[in-house]
Design a protein around this motif. Structure first.
Motif, short mmCIF file in Angstrom:
data_model
loop_
_atom_site.label_atom_id
_atom_site.label_comp_id
_atom_site.label_asym_id
_atom_site.label_seq_id
_atom_site.Cartn_x
_atom_site.Cartn_y
_atom_site.Cartn_z
N LEU A 190 50.51 -46.71 91.85
CA LEU A 190 51.63 -46.20 92.63
C LEU A 190 52.95 -46.58 91.98
O LEU A 190 53.85 -45.75 91.80
CB LEU A 190 51.56 -46.74 94.06
CG LEU A 190 52.62 -46.26 95.03
CD1 LEU A 190 52.56 -44.74 95.22
CD2 LEU A 190 52.46 -46.95 96.38
N LYS A 191 53.07 -47.83 91.58
CA LYS A 191 54.31 -48.31 90.95
C LYS A 191 54.57 -47.60 89.62
O LYS A 191 55.71 -47.33 89.27
CB LYS A 191 54.24 -49.82 90.74
CG LYS A 191 55.55 -50.40 90.27
CD LYS A 191 55.53 -51.89 90.25
CE LYS A 191 56.88 -52.37 89.75
NZ LYS A 191 56.90 -53.77 89.46
N ALA A 192 53.51 -47.26 88.89
CA ALA A 192 53.65 -46.60 87.58
C ALA A 192 53.87 -45.09 87.71
O ALA A 192 54.06 -44.42 86.71
CB ALA A 192 52.41 -46.87 86.73
N GLY A 193 53.84 -44.57 88.94
CA GLY A 193 54.05 -43.14 89.13
C GLY A 193 52.81 -42.29 88.92
O GLY A 193 52.90 -41.07 88.83
N GLU A 194 51.64 -42.92 88.84
CA GLU A 194 50.39 -42.18 88.65
C GLU A 194 49.83 -41.65 89.97
O GLU A 194 48.95 -40.81 89.97
CB GLU A 194 49.34 -43.11 88.02
CG GLU A 194 49.75 -43.66 86.67
CD GLU A 194 48.86 -44.81 86.23
OE1 GLU A 194 47.92 -45.18 86.97
OE2 GLU A 194 49.12 -45.36 85.15
N VAL A 195 50.35 -42.17 91.09
CA VAL A 195 49.84 -41.85 92.41
C VAL A 195 50.99 -41.37 93.28
O VAL A 195 52.08 -41.95 93.25
CB VAL A 195 49.19 -43.11 93.05
CG1 VAL A 195 48.68 -42.82 94.43
CG2 VAL A 195 48.07 -43.63 92.17
N ASP A 196 50.76 -40.31 94.06
CA ASP A 196 51.79 -39.80 94.95
C ASP A 196 51.71 -40.42 96.34
O ASP A 196 52.71 -40.51 97.05
CB ASP A 196 51.67 -38.28 95.08
CG ASP A 196 51.97 -37.58 93.77
OD1 ASP A 196 52.92 -37.99 93.09
OD2 ASP A 196 51.24 -36.64 93.42
N MET A 197 50.52 -40.83 96.75
CA MET A 197 50.33 -41.40 98.08
C MET A 197 49.16 -42.37 98.03
O MET A 197 48.17 -42.12 97.35
CB MET A 197 50.02 -40.28 99.09
CG MET A 197 49.92 -40.76 100.48
SD MET A 197 49.64 -39.50 101.79
CE MET A 197 49.56 -37.95 101.00
N ALA A 198 49.28 -43.48 98.76
CA ALA A 198 48.23 -44.49 98.76
C ALA A 198 48.10 -45.11 100.14
O ALA A 198 49.08 -45.23 100.87
CB ALA A 198 48.53 -45.57 97.72
N PHE A 199 46.88 -45.49 100.48
CA PHE A 199 46.60 -46.14 101.75
C PHE A 199 45.89 -47.46 101.49
O PHE A 199 45.25 -47.64 100.46
CB PHE A 199 45.70 -45.26 102.63
CG PHE A 199 46.35 -43.99 103.07
CD1 PHE A 199 47.13 -43.96 104.21
CD2 PHE A 199 46.18 -42.83 102.33
CE1 PHE A 199 47.73 -42.78 104.61
CE2 PHE A 199 46.77 -41.65 102.73
CZ PHE A 199 47.56 -41.62 103.87
N HIS A 200 45.96 -48.37 102.44
CA HIS A 200 45.26 -49.65 102.40
C HIS A 200 45.66 -50.49 101.18
O HIS A 200 44.82 -51.06 100.50
CB HIS A 200 43.74 -49.45 102.44
CG HIS A 200 43.28 -48.63 103.59
ND1 HIS A 200 43.36 -49.09 104.88
CD2 HIS A 200 42.77 -47.39 103.65
CE1 HIS A 200 42.90 -48.15 105.69
NE2 HIS A 200 42.55 -47.11 104.97
N LEU A 201 46.96 -50.53 100.93
CA LEU A 201 47.45 -51.37 99.83
C LEU A 201 47.42 -52.84 100.24
O LEU A 201 47.58 -53.17 101.42
CB LEU A 201 48.89 -50.97 99.50
CG LEU A 201 49.05 -49.57 98.92
CD1 LEU A 201 50.49 -49.12 99.00
CD2 LEU A 201 48.54 -49.53 97.51
N PRO A 202 47.21 -53.74 99.29
CA PRO A 202 47.22 -55.16 99.63
C PRO A 202 48.58 -55.56 100.19
O PRO A 202 49.63 -55.18 99.65
CB PRO A 202 46.96 -55.85 98.30
CG PRO A 202 46.38 -54.82 97.42
CD PRO A 202 46.92 -53.50 97.88
N VAL A 203 48.57 -56.33 101.25
CA VAL A 203 49.81 -56.75 101.90
C VAL A 203 50.71 -57.49 100.91
O VAL A 203 51.93 -57.33 100.94
CB VAL A 203 49.48 -57.62 103.13
CG1 VAL A 203 50.74 -58.20 103.74
CG2 VAL A 203 48.72 -56.81 104.16
N ASP A 204 50.12 -58.26 100.02
CA ASP A 204 50.92 -59.02 99.04
C ASP A 204 51.68 -58.12 98.08
O ASP A 204 52.67 -58.55 97.48
CB ASP A 204 50.02 -59.96 98.25
CG ASP A 204 49.40 -61.04 99.12
OD1 ASP A 204 49.97 -61.34 100.19
OD2 ASP A 204 48.35 -61.58 98.73
N SER A 205 51.25 -56.87 97.91
CA SER A 205 51.93 -55.96 96.98
C SER A 205 53.10 -55.22 97.62
O SER A 205 53.92 -54.63 96.92
CB SER A 205 50.93 -54.93 96.42
OG SER A 205 50.55 -54.00 97.42
#
Length: 139
Positions: free
Chosen positions: A55-70
């Motif tokens: 997601l940070k690198a721009g490879e993903v447009d939408m994400a779910f269930h990301l680690p809280v620490d991120s």
């Protein structure tokens, strides 16, 4: 012959890697739907950290269930909006009451008292503690 009922049809299913979807021409009012991108790709990531990096690198447009620490780092990244919301599922604990020591009602009551529900929600970083099978918002 394949039949699809939703707005998208599967173009390719690549096992544990990804699913490529294209607009379903047989879906109601399909001709009125214009996509910015001619197909959608649902990609499997092997863990929340790799998904957050994508997601940070721009490879993903939408994400779910990301680690809280991120989340703090993602919130500070230009072009990324992070939204948190409660979901409609619960984590439950079941006791095997046929075996000792949980066959004893007093032991089960002690376990119930010993569980610090507030601490548990802090450790899980979200949610609401409950003492029943159904949370408050359950109809």
């Amino acid at each position: 012959k394949r039949s699809f009922t939703g707005p998208f049809a599967i173009k390719a299913f690549l096992g544990n890697d990804r699913i490529d979807l294209v607009p379903n021409p047989y879906y109601s009012r399909a001709a009125e739907r214009a996509l910015v991108v001619p197909e959608l790709v649902i990609k499997k990531y092997h863990g929340g950290d790799s998904l957050a990096s994508g997601l940070k690198a721009g490879e993903v447009d939408m994400a779910f269930h990301l680690p809280v620490d991120s989340l703090p780092e993602l919130r500070a990244t230009d072009g990324i909006t992070v939204k948190s919301f409660e979901v409609g599922y619960q984590y439950m604990m079941w006791h095997n009451m046929r075996r000792s020591p949980l066959a004893d009602l007093k032991v089960r009551m002690a376990v119930d008292l010993a569980i610090d529900r507030q601490e548990l929600t802090q450790e899980l970083r979200g949610g609401d503690p409950i003492r029943s099978l159904f949370p408050e918002a359950t109809p």
